[in-house]
Design a protein around this motif. Structure first.
Motif, PDB file in Angstrom:
ATOM      1  N   VAL A  40       0.974  -1.251  -0.152  1.00 30.44           N
ATOM      2  CA  VAL A  40       0.059   0.034   0.140  1.00 30.44           C
ATOM      3  C   VAL A  40       1.067   1.259  -0.010  1.00 30.44           C
ATOM      4  CG1 VAL A  40      -1.746   1.381   1.459  1.00 30.44           C
ATOM      5  CG2 VAL A  40      -2.144  -0.954   1.171  1.00 30.44           C
ATOM      6  N   LYS A  41       2.020   1.111   0.700  1.00 27.00           N
ATOM      7  CA  LYS A  41       2.732   2.481   0.792  1.00 27.00           C
ATOM      8  C   LYS A  41       3.511   2.636  -0.543  1.00 27.00           C
ATOM      9  CE  LYS A  41       6.792   4.414   3.392  1.00 27.00           C
ATOM     10  NZ  LYS A  41       7.727   4.164   4.372  1.00 27.00           N
ATOM     11  N   PHE A  42       4.061   1.453  -1.216  1.00 25.88           N
ATOM     12  CA  PHE A  42       4.523   1.541  -2.651  1.00 25.88           C
ATOM     13  C   PHE A  42       3.855   2.235  -3.684  1.00 25.88           C
ATOM     14  CE2 PHE A  42       4.861  -0.735  -6.851  1.00 25.88           C
ATOM     15  CZ  PHE A  42       5.932  -0.376  -7.287  1.00 25.88           C
ATOM     16  N   LEU A  43       2.427   1.762  -3.620  1.00 23.33           N
ATOM     17  CA  LEU A  43       1.291   2.257  -4.412  1.00 23.33           C
ATOM     18  C   LEU A  43       1.181   3.681  -4.173  1.00 23.33           C
ATOM     19  CD1 LEU A  43      -1.095  -0.842  -4.764  1.00 23.33           C
ATOM     20  CD2 LEU A  43       0.375  -0.021  -6.239  1.00 23.33           C
ATOM     21  N   GLN A  44       0.995   4.267  -2.908  1.00 25.79           N
ATOM     22  CA  GLN A  44       0.901   5.706  -2.621  1.00 25.79           C
ATOM     23  C   GLN A  44       1.989   6.404  -3.198  1.00 25.79           C
ATOM     24  OE1 GLN A  44       0.215   5.433   1.519  1.00 25.79           O
ATOM     25  NE2 GLN A  44      -2.018   5.192   1.426  1.00 25.79           N
ATOM     26  N   GLN A  45       3.197   5.715  -2.809  1.00 23.34           N
ATOM     27  CA  GLN A  45       4.375   6.597  -3.592  1.00 23.34           C
ATOM     28  C   GLN A  45       4.370   6.700  -5.156  1.00 23.34           C
ATOM     29  OE1 GLN A  45       7.534   4.408  -1.741  1.00 23.34           O
ATOM     30  NE2 GLN A  45       7.484   5.670   0.216  1.00 23.34           N
ATOM     31  N   GLU A  46       4.099   5.728  -5.491  1.00 24.36           N
ATOM     32  CA  GLU A  46       4.057   5.682  -7.080  1.00 24.36           C
ATOM     33  C   GLU A  46       2.944   6.580  -7.652  1.00 24.36           C
ATOM     34  OE1 GLU A  46       6.252   4.007  -9.223  1.00 24.36           O
ATOM     35  OE2 GLU A  46       7.482   3.946  -7.533  1.00 24.36           O
ATOM     36  N   PHE A  47       2.008   6.406  -7.230  1.00 27.53           N
ATOM     37  CA  PHE A  47       0.497   7.188  -7.812  1.00 27.53           C
ATOM     38  C   PHE A  47       0.502   8.765  -7.272  1.00 27.53           C
ATOM     39  CE2 PHE A  47      -1.435   2.809  -8.068  1.00 27.53           C
ATOM     40  CZ  PHE A  47      -1.189   2.678  -9.225  1.00 27.53           C
ATOM     41  N   GLY A  48       0.912   8.689  -6.132  1.00 26.27           N
ATOM     42  CA  GLY A  48       0.861  10.209  -5.542  1.00 26.27           C
ATOM     43  C   GLY A  48      -0.639  10.632  -5.229  1.00 26.27           C
ATOM     44  N   LYS A  49      -1.540   9.851  -5.274  1.00 21.54           N
ATOM     45  CA  LYS A  49      -2.833  10.227  -5.305  1.00 21.54           C
ATOM     46  C   LYS A  49      -3.628   8.815  -4.963  1.00 21.54           C
ATOM     47  CE  LYS A  49      -3.762  10.710 -10.107  1.00 21.54           C
ATOM     48  NZ  LYS A  49      -4.457  11.550 -11.228  1.00 21.54           N
ATOM     49  N   ARG A  50      -4.903   8.850  -4.720  1.00 27.48           N
ATOM     50  CA  ARG A  50      -5.552   7.595  -4.343  1.00 27.48           C
ATOM     51  C   ARG A  50      -5.697   6.597  -5.685  1.00 27.48           C
ATOM     52  NH1 ARG A  50      -9.014   8.370   0.080  1.00 27.48           N
ATOM     53  NH2 ARG A  50      -9.059   6.121   0.318  1.00 27.48           N
ATOM     54  N   LEU A  51      -5.880   5.273  -5.156  1.00 26.69           N
ATOM     55  CA  LEU A  51      -5.783   4.209  -6.027  1.00 26.69           C
ATOM     56  C   LEU A  51      -6.674   4.427  -7.189  1.00 26.69           C
ATOM     57  CD1 LEU A  51      -4.437   1.748  -6.852  1.00 26.69           C
ATOM     58  CD2 LEU A  51      -6.167   0.463  -5.333  1.00 26.69           C
ATOM     59  N   ALA A  52      -8.073   4.766  -6.875  1.00 30.69           N
ATOM     60  CA  ALA A  52      -9.419   4.777  -7.765  1.00 30.69           C
ATOM     61  C   ALA A  52      -9.196   5.881  -8.454  1.00 30.69           C
ATOM     62  CB  ALA A  52     -10.607   4.997  -6.841  1.00 30.69           C
ATOM     63  N   GLU A  53      -8.392   7.067  -8.243  1.00 33.73           N
ATOM     64  CA  GLU A  53      -8.402   8.113  -8.970  1.00 33.73           C
ATOM     65  C   GLU A  53      -7.503   7.828 -10.131  1.00 33.73           C
ATOM     66  OE1 GLU A  53      -7.276  11.529  -6.721  1.00 33.73           O
ATOM     67  OE2 GLU A  53      -8.485  10.808  -5.267  1.00 33.73           O
ATOM     68  N   THR A  54      -6.455   7.130  -9.878  1.00 37.88           N
ATOM     69  CA  THR A  54      -5.272   6.763 -10.737  1.00 37.88           C
ATOM     70  C   THR A  54      -5.595   5.930 -11.736  1.00 37.88           C
ATOM     71  OG1 THR A  54      -3.662   7.170  -8.953  1.00 37.88           O
ATOM     72  CG2 THR A  54      -2.991   5.947 -10.892  1.00 37.88           C
ATOM     73  N   VAL A  55      -6.261   4.791 -11.427  1.00 41.07           N
ATOM     74  CA  VAL A  55      -6.583   3.585 -12.267  1.00 41.07           C
ATOM     75  C   VAL A  55      -7.810   3.805 -13.156  1.00 41.07           C
ATOM     76  CG1 VAL A  55      -5.166   2.040 -11.092  1.00 41.07           C
ATOM     77  CG2 VAL A  55      -7.747   2.305 -10.549  1.00 41.07           C
ATOM     78  N   SER A  56      -8.347   5.149 -13.066  1.00 35.82           N
ATOM     79  CA  SER A  56      -9.792   5.243 -13.732  1.00 35.82           C
ATOM     80  C   SER A  56      -9.566   5.501 -15.231  1.00 35.82           C
ATOM     81  CB  SER A  56     -10.563   6.359 -12.988  1.00 35.82           C
ATOM     82  OG  SER A  56      -9.647   7.547 -12.874  1.00 35.82           O
ATOM     83  N   GLY A  57      -8.447   5.808 -15.692  1.00 39.20           N
ATOM     84  CA  GLY A  57      -8.222   6.151 -16.790  1.00 39.20           C
ATOM     85  C   GLY A  57      -8.301   4.977 -17.972  1.00 39.20           C
ATOM     86  N   SER A  58      -7.623   5.129 -18.932  1.00 39.23           N
ATOM     87  CA  SER A  58      -7.944   3.887 -19.985  1.00 39.23           C
ATOM     88  C   SER A  58      -6.943   2.871 -19.927  1.00 39.23           C
ATOM     89  CB  SER A  58      -7.854   4.689 -21.279  1.00 39.23           C
ATOM     90  OG  SER A  58      -6.570   5.171 -21.570  1.00 39.23           O
ATOM     91  N   SER A  59      -5.746   3.001 -19.236  1.00 35.78           N
ATOM     92  CA  SER A  59      -4.698   2.232 -19.062  1.00 35.78           C
ATOM     93  C   SER A  59      -5.120   1.261 -17.964  1.00 35.78           C
ATOM     94  CB  SER A  59      -3.397   2.796 -18.747  1.00 35.78           C
ATOM     95  OG  SER A  59      -2.879   3.662 -20.134  1.00 35.78           O
ATOM     96  N   ASP A  60      -4.814  -0.059 -18.310  1.00 32.02           N
ATOM     97  CA  ASP A  60      -5.103  -1.215 -17.244  1.00 32.02           C
ATOM     98  C   ASP A  60      -3.692  -1.066 -16.192  1.00 32.02           C
ATOM     99  OD1 ASP A  60      -7.493  -1.903 -17.541  1.00 32.02           O
ATOM    100  OD2 ASP A  60      -6.634  -3.473 -18.835  1.00 32.02           O
ATOM    101  N   TYR A  61      -3.725  -1.148 -15.114  1.00 29.95           N
ATOM    102  CA  TYR A  61      -2.631  -1.095 -14.239  1.00 29.95           C
ATOM    103  C   TYR A  61      -2.328  -2.549 -13.401  1.00 29.95           C
ATOM    104  CZ  TYR A  61      -1.859   4.107 -14.265  1.00 29.95           C
ATOM    105  OH  TYR A  61      -1.887   5.321 -14.672  1.00 29.95           O
ATOM    106  N   HIS A  62      -1.353  -3.100 -13.586  1.00 31.72           N
ATOM    107  CA  HIS A  62      -1.077  -4.338 -13.073  1.00 31.72           C
ATOM    108  C   HIS A  62       0.048  -4.293 -12.175  1.00 31.72           C
ATOM    109  CE1 HIS A  62      -3.601  -6.093 -16.138  1.00 31.72           C
ATOM    110  NE2 HIS A  62      -2.939  -5.173 -16.819  1.00 31.72           N
TER     111      HIS A  62
END
Length: 128
Positions: A40-62
């Motif tokens: 969770v800490k890794f994802l927060q550092q990589e995205f810099g914002k909430r998970l749902a906000e980041t992955v709502s675009g057209s790209s799939d995040y794996h």
């Protein structure tokens, strides 16, 4: 994550639910709470914002991990290359699918099953 309150009721946002769904999937796949915190800490550092906000675009995040290194990928080719070159089994979870399932469950008013499969890309980071 601290939910909003309305009297004695807790109100969870879509972002809260998406993060809980990812945590549940990691726990179901055998991750300890300590490892989940690191992911969770890794994802927060990589995205810099909430998970749902980041992955709502057209790209799939794996999100992929071999147990020591985490990879966050959006390119199918990078995912295949990682899997082909791995010297040990890799766990893969699709963060985008998890968020889509939560959104669909919220819209339909039904309970959400635990998320399945995750993969990701931003280069590997060692986690201990």
């Amino acid at each position: 994550m601290v939910p909003m309150r309305e009297g004695h009721r807790r109100l969870y946002s879509l972002s809260d639910l998406a993060e809980v769904a990812v945590i549940c999937e990691l726990r179901q796949r055998g991750f300890s709470l300590q490892r989940v915190r690191k992911v969770v800490k890794f994802l927060q550092q990589e995205f810099g914002k909430r998970l749902a906000e980041t992955v709502s675009g057209s790209s799939d995040y794996h999100l992929l991990t071999d147990g020591r290194t985490l990879y966050l990928e959006t390119s199918p080719r990078q995912i295949v290359d990682l899997l082909k070159n791995s010297r040990q089994p890799m766990l893969s979870i699709c963060l985008s699918d998890t968020v889509r399932r939560v959104r669909a469950s919220v819209r339909s008013g039904k309970k959400c099953n635990a998320p399945a499969g995750v993969e990701a890309s931003k280069g590997g980071r060692r986690i201990s």
